[in-house]
Enzyme design. Structure first.
Site, mmCIF file in Angstrom:
data_model
loop_
_atom_site.group_PDB
_atom_site.id
_atom_site.type_symbol
_atom_site.label_atom_id
_atom_site.label_comp_id
_atom_site.label_asym_id
_atom_site.label_seq_id
_atom_site.Cartn_x
_atom_site.Cartn_y
_atom_site.Cartn_z
ATOM 1 N N ASN A 8 0.864 -1.179 0.000
ATOM 2 C CA ASN A 8 0.000 0.000 0.000
ATOM 3 C C ASN A 8 0.896 1.224 0.000
ATOM 4 O O ASN A 8 1.528 1.535 1.001
ATOM 5 C CB ASN A 8 -0.884 -0.040 1.259
ATOM 6 C CG ASN A 8 -1.727 1.204 1.434
ATOM 7 O OD1 ASN A 8 -1.806 2.042 0.536
ATOM 8 N ND2 ASN A 8 -2.365 1.331 2.588
ATOM 9 N N LYS A 10 0.001 4.241 -0.168
ATOM 10 C CA LYS A 10 -0.645 5.393 0.466
ATOM 11 C C LYS A 10 -0.461 6.639 -0.426
ATOM 12 O O LYS A 10 -0.473 6.499 -1.642
ATOM 13 C CB LYS A 10 -0.115 5.579 1.901
ATOM 14 C CG LYS A 10 -0.192 4.264 2.698
ATOM 15 C CD LYS A 10 0.077 4.405 4.158
ATOM 16 C CE LYS A 10 -0.039 3.045 4.832
ATOM 17 N NZ LYS A 10 0.087 3.099 6.275
ATOM 18 N N GLU A 94 -6.555 4.520 8.087
ATOM 19 C CA GLU A 94 -6.363 5.940 7.778
ATOM 20 C C GLU A 94 -7.612 6.543 7.135
ATOM 21 O O GLU A 94 -7.914 7.724 7.324
ATOM 22 C CB GLU A 94 -5.119 6.107 6.888
ATOM 23 C CG GLU A 94 -3.855 5.860 7.721
ATOM 24 C CD GLU A 94 -2.699 5.251 6.967
ATOM 25 O OE1 GLU A 94 -2.672 5.326 5.731
ATOM 26 O OE2 GLU A 94 -1.802 4.695 7.633
ATOM 27 N N GLU A 162 -4.835 -5.061 10.629
ATOM 28 C CA GLU A 162 -3.807 -4.041 10.839
ATOM 29 C C GLU A 162 -4.071 -3.315 12.157
ATOM 30 O O GLU A 162 -4.904 -2.388 12.208
ATOM 31 C CB GLU A 162 -3.831 -3.017 9.697
ATOM 32 C CG GLU A 162 -3.574 -3.626 8.331
ATOM 33 C CD GLU A 162 -3.012 -2.603 7.345
ATOM 34 O OE1 GLU A 162 -1.939 -2.867 6.806
ATOM 35 O OE2 GLU A 162 -3.651 -1.551 7.140
ATOM 36 N N GLY A 168 3.150 2.036 10.725
ATOM 37 C CA GLY A 168 4.142 3.091 10.579
ATOM 38 C C GLY A 168 4.908 3.418 11.849
ATOM 39 O O GLY A 168 5.565 4.457 11.924
ATOM 40 N N SER A 207 4.018 -2.391 10.171
ATOM 41 C CA SER A 207 5.467 -2.485 10.394
ATOM 42 C C SER A 207 6.060 -3.822 9.953
ATOM 43 O O SER A 207 6.993 -4.327 10.589
ATOM 44 C CB SER A 207 5.798 -2.174 11.860
ATOM 45 O OG SER A 207 5.412 -0.843 12.169
#
Ligand code: 13P
Length: 247
Positions: A8, A10, A94, A162, A168, A207
């Site tokens: 991904n 993003k 997100e 996730e 992150g 991560s």
């Protein structure tokens, strides 16, 4: 079941980043797992063109629930497919945070995606406060129940677990914690869609790097990964593809 390494990107990448996709397919012409990159929408068509004839598949990061209409800035599932996408990530944390997406909206988007022949990658995961409060399984169970599309099968649905606090941050749950969630998800999915649940890929995300991929892929019911930061560089994502191919 063939495992899935999904990246991904993003909101990262312009045309120059397509070199990473080219380097990835050159280094991994025939991986034993499926290999997918989900770049920003502006790059889908060009990445699909670059990936033609290779093992790389291309996906979107979101789609609208409606097929067309007055929705400025949005993209339909048919538009993604037309651009060359085979998959779409839906309900990423997100988007749930930045755009207040609810389980019901994620489900509607997933149904639109599946109706267009896209594979829906539905994301779920607890916040750190929810984990600390012992609510992890309750939260992800509720998200799973509310977010998966009607008519889900092993061919049209992928689930990505996730944990929000692992995205992150360089932090991951313990291997036992990941295993607990993934077997819970398999059981819960069996209750929702029956035997088809055994073929649905359950990805872990948060991560994942080349250095921790092998141990994560050895966990039962982990059928691949949804990778953010480490998917931006061909060498890093390639290391994850190699680990999954060997798992
Ligand atoms: P990171 O791999 O950067 O933690 O991101 C995970 C993620 O959100 C993938 O969708």
């Amino acid at each position: 079941m063939k495992k899935l390494a999904a990246g991904n990107w993003k909101m990262n990448g312009t045309a120059a980043a397509l070199e990473e996709a080219r380097a990835l397919t050159a280094a991994h012409p025939a991986p034993a797992c499926e290999m997918l990159l989900c770049p920003p929408a502006t790059l889908i068509a060009r990445m699909a063109e670059a990936a033609r004839g290779t093992a790389l598949m291309v996906g979107g990061q979101d789609c609208h629930a409606k097929p067309s209409g007055a929705h400025t800035g949005d993209l339909s599932a048919a538009m993604l497919r037309d651009a060359g996408a085979s998959h779409v990530i839906l309900g990423h944390s997100e988007r749930r945070t930045d755009h207040a997406e609810t389980d019901a909206q994620v489900r509607a988007k997933a149904e639109a995606a599946v109706a267009e022949g896209l594979v829906a990658i539905v994301c779920i995961g607890e916040t750190e406060a929810e984990r600390d409060a012992g609510q992890t399984l309750a939260v992800i169970g509720r998200q799973l129940d509310g977010s998966i599309p009607a008519g889900a099968t092993a061919a049209n649905l992928v689930i990505a677990y996730e944990p929000v606090w692992a995205i992150g941050t360089g932090r991951t749950p313990t291997l036992a914690e990941i295993g607990e969630v993934h077997s819970f998800l398999r059981d819960r999915l069996r209750g929702l869609i029956g035997d088809a649940a055994d073929g649905v890929r359950l990805l872990y995300g948060g991560s994942v790097k080349p250095s921790n991929a092998a141990e994560i892929f050895a966990i039962p019911h982990v059928d691949g990964a949804l990778v953010g930061g480490a998917s931006l560089k061909a060498a890093d994502f390639g290391g994850i593809v190699a680990a999954l191919s060997a798992a």
